[in-house]
Scaffold this motif. Structure first.
Motif, PDB file in Angstrom:
ATOM      1  N   ILE A  71       0.461  -0.539  -0.166  1.00 56.50           N
ATOM      2  CA  ILE A  71      -0.122   0.097   0.111  1.00 56.50           C
ATOM      3  C   ILE A  71       1.001   1.226   0.193  1.00 56.50           C
ATOM      4  CG2 ILE A  71      -1.637   1.299   1.370  1.00 56.50           C
ATOM      5  CD1 ILE A  71      -3.041  -1.040   2.599  1.00 56.50           C
ATOM      6  N   ARG A  72       2.124   0.997   0.638  1.00 58.18           N
ATOM      7  CA  ARG A  72       2.808   2.162   1.285  1.00 58.18           C
ATOM      8  C   ARG A  72       3.873   2.977  -0.495  1.00 58.18           C
ATOM      9  NH1 ARG A  72       6.424   0.285   4.925  1.00 58.18           N
ATOM     10  NH2 ARG A  72       4.369  -0.158   6.049  1.00 58.18           N
ATOM     11  N   SER A  73       4.197   1.103  -0.965  1.00 61.15           N
ATOM     12  CA  SER A  73       4.583   1.283  -2.719  1.00 61.15           C
ATOM     13  C   SER A  73       3.691   2.421  -3.613  1.00 61.15           C
ATOM     14  CB  SER A  73       4.766   0.045  -2.731  1.00 61.15           C
ATOM     15  OG  SER A  73       5.170  -0.189  -3.783  1.00 61.15           O
ATOM     16  N   LEU A  74       2.360   1.181  -3.339  1.00 59.30           N
ATOM     17  CA  LEU A  74       1.455   2.607  -4.400  1.00 59.30           C
ATOM     18  C   LEU A  74       0.760   3.547  -4.288  1.00 59.30           C
ATOM     19  CD1 LEU A  74      -1.020  -1.407  -4.788  1.00 59.30           C
ATOM     20  CD2 LEU A  74       0.638  -0.102  -6.466  1.00 59.30           C
ATOM     21  N   ALA A  75       0.705   3.993  -2.763  1.00 61.96           N
ATOM     22  CA  ALA A  75       0.567   5.107  -1.954  1.00 61.96           C
ATOM     23  C   ALA A  75       1.537   6.606  -3.097  1.00 61.96           C
ATOM     24  CB  ALA A  75       0.542   5.346  -1.592  1.00 61.96           C
ATOM     25  N   ILE A  79       1.371   9.098  -6.272  1.00 60.59           N
ATOM     26  CA  ILE A  79       2.311  10.169  -6.280  1.00 60.59           C
ATOM     27  C   ILE A  79       2.753  10.861  -6.516  1.00 60.59           C
ATOM     28  CG2 ILE A  79       3.190  12.239  -4.005  1.00 60.59           C
ATOM     29  CD1 ILE A  79       2.136  10.312  -2.343  1.00 60.59           C
ATOM     30  N   HIS A  80       3.619  10.475  -7.075  1.00 58.93           N
ATOM     31  CA  HIS A  80       4.692  10.422  -8.300  1.00 58.93           C
ATOM     32  C   HIS A  80       3.824  10.390  -9.898  1.00 58.93           C
ATOM     33  CE1 HIS A  80       8.323  10.267 -10.801  1.00 58.93           C
ATOM     34  NE2 HIS A  80       7.872   8.505 -11.360  1.00 58.93           N
ATOM     35  N   ILE A  81       3.450   9.922 -10.099  1.00 58.75           N
ATOM     36  CA  ILE A  81       2.064  10.092 -11.544  1.00 58.75           C
ATOM     37  C   ILE A  81       1.518  10.814 -11.392  1.00 58.75           C
ATOM     38  CG2 ILE A  81       0.441   8.734 -12.459  1.00 58.75           C
ATOM     39  CD1 ILE A  81       1.110   6.336 -11.819  1.00 58.75           C
TER      40      ILE A  81
END
Length: 109
Positions: A71-75, A79-81
């Motif tokens: 979840i942290r990685s996807l969040a 944000i990056h996208i």
């Protein structure tokens, strides 16, 4: 509601295990790799249930840790996208407002 049913099921399982263990109090011999040991069956049943619970609990905690990490990685990826495309919540709200205004406008023949 799911947690309540899980708690009820766990308590029911604990009650059944306790009754089963109390009924079986005779000593049994357990063959280990290095020898045999006479142990009351009640201790063997409760001990095996506790070890099984610890294994399941440890696996559950490990899976929860993995999911939180994902979840942290996807969040962070989201944000990056959003930063790369310039798409922010303000931009999204403005686009939705524009669509709503276009839908509300009457079409002239």
């Amino acid at each position: 509601m799911k947690i309540q049913w899980s708690l009820i099921a766990a308590l029911l399982f604990a009650l059944i295990t306790a009754v089963f263990a109390v009924i079986n109090v005779n000593p049994v011999s357990v063959n280990l790799l290095f020898g045999t040991v006479n142990v009351p069956l009640i201790l063997l049943i409760i001990g095996c249930s506790l070890i099984g619970g610890l294994i399941v609990g440890t696996f559950g905690i490990y899976r929860q840790y993995q999911m939180q990490k994902e979840i942290r990685s996807l969040a962070e990826e989201l944000i990056h996208i959003r930063q790369a495309t310039g798409y922010t919540p303000e931009v999204q709200a403005a686009e939705e407002e524009k669509k709503k205004e276009q839908q509300d406008m009457p079409v002239e023949p």
